[in-house]
Structures are given as structure tokens and as C-alpha cells.
Design an enzyme around this catalytic site. Structure first.
Site, mmCIF file in Angstrom:
data_model
loop_
_atom_site.group_PDB
_atom_site.id
_atom_site.type_symbol
_atom_site.label_atom_id
_atom_site.label_comp_id
_atom_site.label_asym_id
_atom_site.label_seq_id
_atom_site.Cartn_x
_atom_site.Cartn_y
_atom_site.Cartn_z
ATOM 1 N N GLU A 1 23.905 -17.048 -19.924
ATOM 2 C CA GLU A 1 25.304 -16.852 -19.519
ATOM 3 C C GLU A 1 25.531 -15.387 -19.166
ATOM 4 O OE1 GLU A 1 28.486 -18.431 -21.971
ATOM 5 O OE2 GLU A 1 29.920 -17.036 -21.110
ATOM 6 N N ARG B 1 35.903 -17.696 -30.501
ATOM 7 C CA ARG B 1 35.745 -19.150 -30.607
ATOM 8 C C ARG B 1 35.513 -19.560 -32.070
ATOM 9 N NH1 ARG B 1 35.419 -23.692 -27.411
ATOM 10 N NH2 ARG B 1 35.793 -22.497 -25.512
ATOM 11 N N GLU C 1 28.938 -29.070 -25.109
ATOM 12 C CA GLU C 1 28.730 -28.417 -26.399
ATOM 13 C C GLU C 1 29.082 -29.248 -27.617
ATOM 14 O OE1 GLU C 1 31.036 -25.021 -24.845
ATOM 15 O OE2 GLU C 1 29.497 -23.794 -25.797
HETATM 16 N N1 LUZ Z 1 31.652 -18.505 -22.636
HETATM 17 C C1 LUZ Z 1 32.727 -17.733 -22.470
HETATM 18 C C2 LUZ Z 1 31.674 -19.594 -23.410
HETATM 19 O O1 LUZ Z 1 32.645 -16.731 -21.773
HETATM 20 N N2 LUZ Z 1 33.893 -18.089 -23.056
HETATM 21 C C3 LUZ Z 1 34.013 -19.174 -23.842
HETATM 22 O O2 LUZ Z 1 35.078 -19.459 -24.347
HETATM 23 C C4 LUZ Z 1 32.859 -19.960 -24.035
HETATM 24 N N3 LUZ Z 1 32.904 -21.027 -24.823
HETATM 25 C C5 LUZ Z 1 31.808 -21.734 -25.004
HETATM 26 C C6 LUZ Z 1 30.639 -21.362 -24.372
HETATM 27 N N4 LUZ Z 1 30.585 -20.313 -23.580
HETATM 28 MO MO1 MOS Z 2 27.606 -21.407 -22.999
HETATM 29 S S1 MOS Z 2 27.275 -21.091 -24.938
HETATM 30 O O1 MOS Z 2 26.796 -20.500 -21.957
HETATM 31 O O2 MOS Z 2 28.638 -22.570 -22.693
#
Ligand code: LUZ
Ligand code: MOS
Length: 756
Positions: free
Chosen positions: A226, A304, A703
Site C-alpha cells: 500500500e 483504525r 479484510e
Molecule cells: N489504508 C488506508 C487502509 O490508507 N486507510 C484505511 O483506513 C485503511 N483501512 C484498511 C486498510 N487499509
Molecule cells: Mo490494506 S491493509 O492495503 O487494505
């Protein structure tokens, strides 16, 4: 409809970054990482590396033409370290050579002197020193302090929650190609092409429109790509810029493990207050997040966690405090669940502890306190269309929980050295990026004059099936067969400013954008037909429908007519999730478009002499709205479950006090495999019901199922207690066989005492 890549995958013909034929003159890069976890660099000697065979250039931070700074939230990271290193493996030097092996051999010749500084690996230690990213934050509702005196029971305890390595089959990699006018094209294995584009532009000191990032698919991401795929796109681009040649970097597994972050380990404390019947009155939790050396995504991950502290339970008084603690580990990052799983483990631990101390079965405590429609969560959001109890009840009925319990009790009565147990794990997970601005997406849809369709979105195919969903959505909108749809690579020249493919929201956001684009094209087609066809037009079964009935006009004829009448057959759709707003400072608002619910029943057998265990069954009832593609969704539920089971049981990241990983290879870091999967794995969806925010009424799926895996911890724990009721088993994960043995055999009665 199958996953559209399944044939390619089975035949090994699907293309990844380094499967494309190498462009002529391509060079290979490798990274020299810090040999120690913390210190000041006093000398760097590159002569031997520069002189090594095949080496074209050896690059340091001084060779970066633009800005060396990275960091999605806090710009605190350098692509290559200058005079200070904060984790073992932190990149210092980039070597570019004619072959990958030559680059790796030259890396081994780099010499560095580092004055060591104290290494911190424990978040409590960082907390005591107030060494944080951002500042600690508190989300709360009601008055926790005023409640304790009224509680019949107040339960306290701690958790020590392990991290998790992403282990995508495809390690991090990128290939960069320098182009005319200083432009750079990068094929990157990333969940976030726009993050890569931004970072490469800033690194090279050029405008974003000069950088093109292209992503066909990933061999797995799980959050690890990510944000931290960006670094490798930058490395390739830096090498390409310096040499004028195409450059590729492909990390080996051990490099991927040591250079990049993982799921955050957390240390946590909890305090739970209940009345005599077991109703939850007050809950307080402290979450100490082990963030690693740089901020990366730790603060949104922590947010989160703050938003999932009560999981599926309604608690009127809640106070959650959380701190992102700086340590000398690789910067921990996004991982499927994104901080939610750790917070849920804490409340489940608190309930287990309450059950132990009060004597009410854990599942009774859970069931009694499940959230319902209309409940207000402690961060302000009011729950709509709650499916929590429904999945709980349906799981209990469908899988006959009472009978499972009876047969386990009978088994345990007649078996001494092996014990069985069952747990029930409810999951309530919020869907939307908690950074509200990220909840936007675009799609570009082209219909060619032969009626074939090309769809590009900001969504990244990482195995999860988003391309299959996009094809299904476009096919349904145009009423044609999905094999008429091609889903294109994700590319920053076709889709601008895209959010990462993350937060389970990829199909939601991009699928809604596809629908909007398709709708625009449908209207254009209908306008071309309307003079002759008077009435309600639609697309179905490869034909245009008139007032709901098939007409003589096929899809292809309609498309040709639209073209000849000079009307549009391309459209760009833009979607922004409505109805969400959240004040991150106050921890109050409606951060999520909706929640996903589900319940998992997990059955285990523990061998109490060996400490080993078997997951006999995982039986799930999952809320999926009206699924776009049940095959894709079942795949996500099963994969999420198994990844969660691995996190809770065998995936053990071990670091020594010097910040060196001791389980950095697949020989020492054990992953769940097909033999570990539950023998009996059942996934049932609730009766389809439209979820208004989801495309075609669907719900996000990526998820939430991971957190079903949490149930296995408590099932194993109960089986251990069935063997030795006096064992005090800490809430320490993962529950490896070693921990099972040590847990069972504390406080074992002396041999002459009767065990039962
Ligand atoms: N990535 C992010 C995430 O940038 N913001 C989020 O709220 C999130 N939640 C789950 C997985 N990736
Ligand atoms: Mo994510 S933890 O890259 O939704």
C-alpha cells in the site's frame, strides 16, 4: 463467472513486472541495507563496490536529483540514509550492474562504519520515553471513570500481540524506463500507483505528469504494497535516471523481510466492567503500537484500531487510548485489517478473562452484548441495517453449536492427552478509508465499434478478484457477456489521483465509478436509438430491450449506430462515497459507509503432550449484501480466515535485542499451508440483501474475514484449560505450539494429585 485470471495463473502465463521481455540494455539494481538497527554513519567506502565486475554505478542520497524524502503521512523517511540509520536493513546504497548477481555481489563489497546507538524494540519502552509518532489519542463516549463503582465485576489484563509478515508470493519489485523529455515509466508491483507517481516525481524533481506508473497485477499485496512498494519504484527510477538505461529491482525474500515493515505488534492493557448478569457497562483500553523506525501508515493504522476497540459489542461507556511508539524495527505498515485485528483481539481477551473470572461462558457474554441497529458506537456512528445478531444466530443454528459443544464435552470426558474446544468469533468491521478524502475513485470505459469493451479503473488486481468484479459490473450494465470486457492495467495516465487499493473498498469505489461511466455510455446509445425506438430502453442478453422486452437490435448494432450518429462511446466515471464525515482529532463522526458483519465457529484439537494442535473446523456465516460474484467472495473469506489463523497461531516474528529478525526466512517463519487449513471449512452467506452504498448492492469483503482467525486463539486456550484448569494462559499471540506447552504445564498438579 470464474476469476478472470484463473486460466492464466494455472498455466503460469499471467504477466507480472519482471515477466515482460526485458528492454534492450536493461540493468539490475540491488540495495545495501544497514547492518545494525540504530546508529550514526561515520564512514561509507564504495570503492570496492564501484570496481566490481559489471557495476555501472553506485548511488547514495547525494545522487538524488530531487527530494530524497518519503512518508505518506509524516515526511520523515529518506529513500537512502544519509548519516543516521534507525532499523536494520534500512537502505543506504543502491548498486546498479549488468546482472542481478553482479549487483548483489557488489552490495557485499560496500563498507560502512556506524557508531551504534541504543536499540529500542519494545513499545512500552518508547512510550516511557514519550517517543511517539504524532501524539497519543483518545476516543471515548460516556463516563468510564464513573462506572467502575457500579460494576459487579471489573476485569483487568494485558495483551501482547505479534506482528505478521505479508509474504506475498511476488516480492517487491519495479522496472523503470527513461523516456523522452525526462519522462519516466515505471512498472511497479504496487497497491498505490499514485503514491509511486508522486514519489518518483518528487525524487527526480519533475512534475507528476512526466511519470507514468503501470500495474497489470500483483502477486499479492495484503497491505505490504500500500505504501512501501513506493520505495522500490523510486529505487528503479533513480537507477534509470542515473544510467539512462532501463533498470529493474527485484527483492529476494530475505531482503523483502528485512527492508520492509510488517503488521504492527501491539502491547495493550484493558479494563472491563460488567453487571452481575454479564452486561458490559464500561471498557477502557490502552494500545501501545510498535510502529518501527518511521511513521509510514502507523497513524492511520492506529486510528483504525481506535475505531474497532469494541468489535461487535455495544458498550455504553468506552475510553480507548492509543500511542504510536517509535522503535528500531522496520517501519510497520498496512496489513489486511489495518489495526482493526489487534484492537479486536484485546476486547476478545477481556471477554475471555471476564468469563474465566465470573464463570459465565464466553459465548454467552458475547451474545448478550452484540450490537444492534440503532446503537451508537463510541465514535459517534449510529449502526444501520445491523446484521450482527443475524449472522450469530444463523451460525449457531446452521452449524448446530449446541451439538458441537455436547460432542466436545463428551470427547474431553473420555480423552486425557488431547482436548477439544470451540469458540465463536463475531466480527464487525467498518468500510471506508478513515481518511475521508481517500474515498473517491475513477473509471474510464471505452466501447469499441465491434461492441467490445475496455475498462480501466484505479483498482489494483492483487489476486483478490477486483478485475473480475469490474468486468462483471460493466457486463451487467451493458447486458453483454463478461468475455466482451477487457480489464486494462491500472495506469496513471488513464486514471489520475487514484487512492490506494486498500481498506476493502476497491470494488466499492471503483465499481461505482464503472457503473457511472457505463450509465453515461448507455444514455448515449439510447439517445442514438431513441428516434426509432420509443419507450424505456435497456441492455440485456446482448440486446437492446424496449419496455423490458428484447428488441431486434443487438448490442453490436446499437454500438455501431451510436458511432455513426457521432455520439460518445467512451466515458469517465467519478465516484465519491456519500454520507461520511469524521473529525480525526475529536474521534467523532460517521467514518464508515457501512459495516460488514459475520460470525465464525472454530473447533480445535490440542495435543496437550506435544503442544501441537489441529483446526478441525471453521464454520462461517458472513454478510455480503448482494454479492457481485460469490466465487470471488468465498475466495476472499477463505483466504482471509487462513491468513488470520496463521497470524494467531504459527507466524512468529522474533527479533533479538539488537533489532535483528531471527525468523526472516520461510524456514523459520512458518506459514499456514493447505495441511493447516481446517478439514471442515464452510462459508455461508446471509440471504442476499441490497447494501445501498455498494455497487449492485454488494458489500466489501477483503479484510473482515481475516478477523475470524482470532477465534482460534480462544479455542486453543479453552482446550488448554480443559487439560489443566489451573493454567494461567497469557493473552500472548501467536499461540505457537511452544506457548501451548509452556501454558499448559505451568501450575500442573504434582504427579500424585488427580488431574481431573
Ligand atoms: N489504508 C488506508 C487502509 O490508507 N486507510 C484505511 O483506513 C485503511 N483501512 C484498511 C486498510 N487499509
Ligand atoms: Mo490494506 S491493509 O492495503 O487494505
Amino acid at each position: 463467472m470464474k476469476h478472470i485470471d484463473s486460466q492464466l495463473h494455472v498455466r503460469g502465463t499471467s504477466e507480472y513486472v519482471d515477466d515482460q521481455r526485458p528492454p534492450e540494455g536493461m540493468l539490475y539494481a540491488a540495495v545495501f541495507g544497514s547492518p545494525i538497527a540504530h546508529g550514526n554513519i561515520t564512514a561509507l567506502r564504495l570503492e570496492k563496490a564501484k570496481a566490481a565486475e559489471g557495476v555501472r554505478t553506485v548511488l547514495t542520497i547525494d545522487d538524488i536529483p530531487g527530494s530524497p524524502v518519503l512518508g505518506p503521512i509524516i515526511p520523515d523517511e529518506l529513500l537512502l540514509a544519509r548519516d543516521h540509520v534507525a532499523f536494520r536493513g534500512e537502505p543506504i546504497v543502491l548498486v546498479v550492474a549488468e546482472t542481478r548477481v553482479q549487483a548483489e555481489k557488489a552490495v557485499a563489497l560496500v563498507e560502512v562504519d556506524i557508531d551504534p546507538l541504543p536499540v529500542v524494540t519494545c513499545p512500552r519502552e518508547a512510550h516511557a520515553a514519550a517517543d511517539f509518532f504524532g501524539k497519543p489519542s483518545t476516543y471515548q463516549i460516556g463516563d468510564v471513570d464513573a462506572q467502575w463503582d457500579f460494576c459487579a465485576h471489573v476485569i483487568e489484563g494485558s495483551c501482547d500481540i505479534g506482528g505478521q509478515e505479508h509474504v506475498p508470493l511476488e516480492t517487491n519489485r519495479a522496472r523503470a524506463l527513461p523516456r523522452e523529455n525526462g519522462q519516466m515509466t515505471v512498472w511497479s508491483s504496487t497497491q498505490s500507483p499514485y503514491a509511486g507517481q508522486k514519489a518518483v516525481a518528487s525524487l527526480l524533481g519533475i512534475a507528476e505528469h512526466l511519470v507514468e506508473i503501470d500495474v497489470k497485477r500483483l502477486g499479492g499485496g495484503f497491505g505490504g504494497k500500500e505504501d512501501q512498494a513506493t520505495h522500490w519504484a523510486c529505487m528503479a527510477a533513480l537507477g534509470a535516471h542515473a544510467t539512462g538505461c532501463p533498470v529493474e529491482i527485484v527483492l529476494r525474500r530475505h531482503e523483502d523481510v528485512s527492508h520492509t515493515g510488517k503488521r504492527h505488534p501491539y502491547l495493550c492493557d484493558f479494563k472491563l466492567g460488567l453487571d452481575a448478569e454479564g452486561n458490559l457497562l464500561a471498557y477502557e483500553a490502552w494500545l501501545y503500537q510498535n510502529a518501527g523506525a518511521f511513521a509510514d501508515l502507523s497513524l492511520p493504522v492506529l486510528e483504525r484500531s481506535l475505531l474497532h476497540a469494541t468489535n461487535a459489542y455495544d458498550i455504553p461507556n468506552v475510553r480507548v487510548m492509543a500511542a504510536s511508539c517509535k522503535t528500531n524495527l522496520p517501519p510497520n505498515t498496512a496489513f489486511r485489517g489495518f489495526g482493526g485485528p489487534q484492537a479486536m483481539f484485546v476486547i476478545e481477551s477481556a471477554l475471555a478473562e471476564a468469563s474465566d473470572q465470573i464463570g459465565i461462558p464466553r459465548d454467552e457474554l458475547q451474545k448478550r452484548n452484540l450490537i444492534e441497529t440503532g446503537d451508537q458506537l463510541y465514535y459517534g456512528q449510529v449502526i444501520e441495517r445491523c446484521q450482527m445478531q443475524k449472522t450469530w444466530d444463523e451460525a449457531g443454528d446452521t452449524y448446530d453449536l449446541d451439538e458441537i459443544k455436547r460432542s466436545i464435552a463428551a470427547y474431553n470426558d473420555s480423552n486425557f492427552s488431547t482436548k477439544k474446544a470451540v469458540s465463536v468469533m463475531p466480527v464487525c468491521f467498518g468500510i471506508s478509508f478513515t481518511k475521508t478524502f481517500l474515498n473517491q475513485g475513477s473509471a474510464l470505459v471505452h466501447v469499441y465499434t465491434d461492441g467490445s469493451v475496455a475498462v480501466t479503473t484505479g483498482g489494483i488486481e492483487m489476486g483478490q478478484g477486483v478485475s473480475t468484479n469490474m468486468a462483471a459490473i460493466a457486463a451487467r450494465s451493458f447486458g453483454i457477456h463478461p468475455d466482451r470486457i477487457k480489464v486494462e492495467a491500472t495506469n496513471t495516465t488513464r486514471i489520475a489521483n487514484m487512492s490506494p487499493s486498500a481498506a476493502s473498498a476497491t470494488s466499492d469505489i471503483n465499481g461505482n465509478a464503472v457503473l457511472l461511466a457505463c450509465q453515461e455510455i448507455r444514455e448515449s446509445i439510447f439517445a442514438a436509438l431513441q428516434p426509432e425506438m420509443d419507450g424505456e430502453l435497456g441492455c440485456e442478453g446482448g440486446r437492446i430491450t424496449l419496455n423490458g422486452n428484447p428488441s431486434k437490435i443487438s448490442w453490436e448494432e446499437a454500438v455501431a449506430k451510436t458511432y455513426l450518429s457521432r455520439r460518445r462511446l467512451s466515458a469517465h466515471g467519478f465516484y465519491a462515497t456519500p454520507g461520511i464525515e469524521f473529525d480525526n482529532e475529536k474521534g467523532w463522526g460517521t467514518p464508515f459507509a457501512y459495516h460488514v458483519y459475520g460470525t465464525c465457529i472454530t473447533e480445535v484439537t490440542v495435543d496437550c503432550l506435544r503442544g501441537t494442535y489441529k483446526v478441525d473446523a471453521a464454520k462461517i456465516v458472513h454478510d455480503i449484501g448482494r454479492p457481485i460474484n460469490p466465487i470471488v467472495d468465498v475466495g476472499q473469506v477463505e483466504g482471509g480466515l487462513v491468513q488470520g489463523l496463521g497470524w494467531m497461531t504459527m507466524e512468529d516474528l522474533v527479533w533479538n535485542d539488537e533489532g535483528r529478525i531471527l525468523s526472516g526466512a520461510l524456514s523459520t517463519y512458518k506459514l499456514p499451508d493447505i495441511y493447516f487449513c481446517p478439514d471442515d471449512l464452510q462459508v455461508n452467506f446471509l440471504e442476499p440483501e441490497d447494501n445501498p452504498p455498494g455497487p449492485l448492492g454488494s458489500k466489501a469483503v477483503g479484510e473482515p474475514p481475516l478477523m475470524y482467525g482470532i477465534g482460534v486463539f480462544f479455542a486453543i486456550r479453552d482446550a488448554m484449560k480443559a487439560f489443566n484448569p489451573k493454567a494461567t494462559i497469557p493473552y500472548t499471540s501467536p499461540m505457537t505450539p511452544e506457548r501451548v506447552l509452556m501454558g499448559i504445564h505451568q501450575h500442573l498438579p504434582a504427579p500424585h494429585e488427580n488431574l481431573s
